[in-house]
Design a protein around this motif. Sequence first.
Motif, mmCIF file in Angstrom:
data_model
loop_
_atom_site.group_PDB
_atom_site.id
_atom_site.type_symbol
_atom_site.label_atom_id
_atom_site.label_comp_id
_atom_site.label_asym_id
_atom_site.label_seq_id
_atom_site.Cartn_x
_atom_site.Cartn_y
_atom_site.Cartn_z
ATOM 1 N N ALA A 24 41.643 -33.277 5.466
ATOM 2 C CA ALA A 24 41.320 -34.433 6.313
ATOM 3 C C ALA A 24 41.211 -33.983 7.770
ATOM 4 O O ALA A 24 40.540 -34.627 8.580
ATOM 5 C CB ALA A 24 42.388 -35.503 6.157
ATOM 6 N N SER A 40 36.829 -40.143 9.841
ATOM 7 C CA SER A 40 36.633 -38.878 10.567
ATOM 8 C C SER A 40 37.944 -38.144 10.831
ATOM 9 O O SER A 40 37.926 -37.013 11.313
ATOM 10 C CB SER A 40 35.893 -39.132 11.886
ATOM 11 O OG SER A 40 36.618 -40.058 12.656
ATOM 12 N N SER A 65 43.289 -41.332 12.176
ATOM 13 C CA SER A 65 44.659 -41.696 11.777
ATOM 14 C C SER A 65 45.413 -40.502 11.218
ATOM 15 O O SER A 65 46.645 -40.453 11.281
ATOM 16 C CB SER A 65 44.629 -42.814 10.732
ATOM 17 O OG SER A 65 43.954 -43.916 11.250
#
Length: 284
Positions: free
Chosen positions: A82, A104, A107
């Motif tokens: 991620a 994207s 978080s």
Amino acid sequence: LSYGLGIAYALQGALQVVLRLEIDLVSVERNLQYCEETPQEEPRSARVHNVEPAPLCDAWPDAGRLAFVDVTLRYRPELPPALRGVSFSVEAGERLGVVGRSGSGKSSLVSALLRLVEVENGAISVDGVDVRSVPLARLRAGIAVVMQDAVMFSGDLRYNLDPARACTDEALTRALRRVRLCAEADDAAEKLKEAVGEGGDNWSAGQRQLICLARAILRGAKVLVCDEATSSIDAETDGVVQGVLRERRATMLVIAHRLETILDSDRVLLMDAGAVAEEGPPAE
Ligand SMILES: Nc1ncnc2c1ncn2[C@@H]1O[C@H](COP(=O)(O)OP(=O)(O)OP(=O)(O)O)[C@@H](O)[C@H]1O
């Protein structure tokens, strides 16, 4: 015959009690199983990836400098990363806006910082201390986070603003007024007694976010992370709250979809597919 009918009713009642007891015992067993067998984070020890626990001063983090160095994060081994080699830093008292398309990795920066997920590669430091060397409870106590989905507790407004009961009435009233949850003419003492239902469902989404922002202001942490924290608040109140947050001189990481929220940041970070695509002043 009438006694016989009574016995049948009594037996039926006893059977129902036994069945109910059996269902309740299964629930108790399941709860015990969750408590005893669910893997838990270790709040005290910090030893992950063989990083030694760091000696921390009582006031850590006292400046609020953040640094991400080549951070790669993966939620599960079989999933793609991620975050891919993310590096950036935020100076003490600086306000960094983070933007980017959905998915994207915005978080995920917060997940990595708070060690909700351990990084696979690279390192994150706060005031020069690797967060992997800080006990989880200490790390999370030092960073105030306001999320889009406001976390609310059943009780009254006072409990929601100050769950640790560490603040004076004056401080609570000041915080309420600053985020415009209480007008000057309103009785703040009465306001603090207002009930908060389960999940705060008797307050609007915007009011819930304002309560969380007031809670973060009251904590006085040197690092404040806002993840879509004002998405349900009207633009005017958002402007006022941003002004209040700026006065605190804490280091801020502001994740936003609304460009106005991050326009007055010192710098903006554009995330794309888990990597930093661009970084610079908002005017650029
Ligand atoms: N708990 C999770 N488990 C597995 N994958 C996740 C998890 N949370 C996020 N991801 C994945 O990580 C990537 C980055 O997600 P992240 O939530 O950081 O993006 P975002 O930029 O904050 O998105 P949004 O703006 O929609 O909140 C996405 O591909 C997402 O599917």
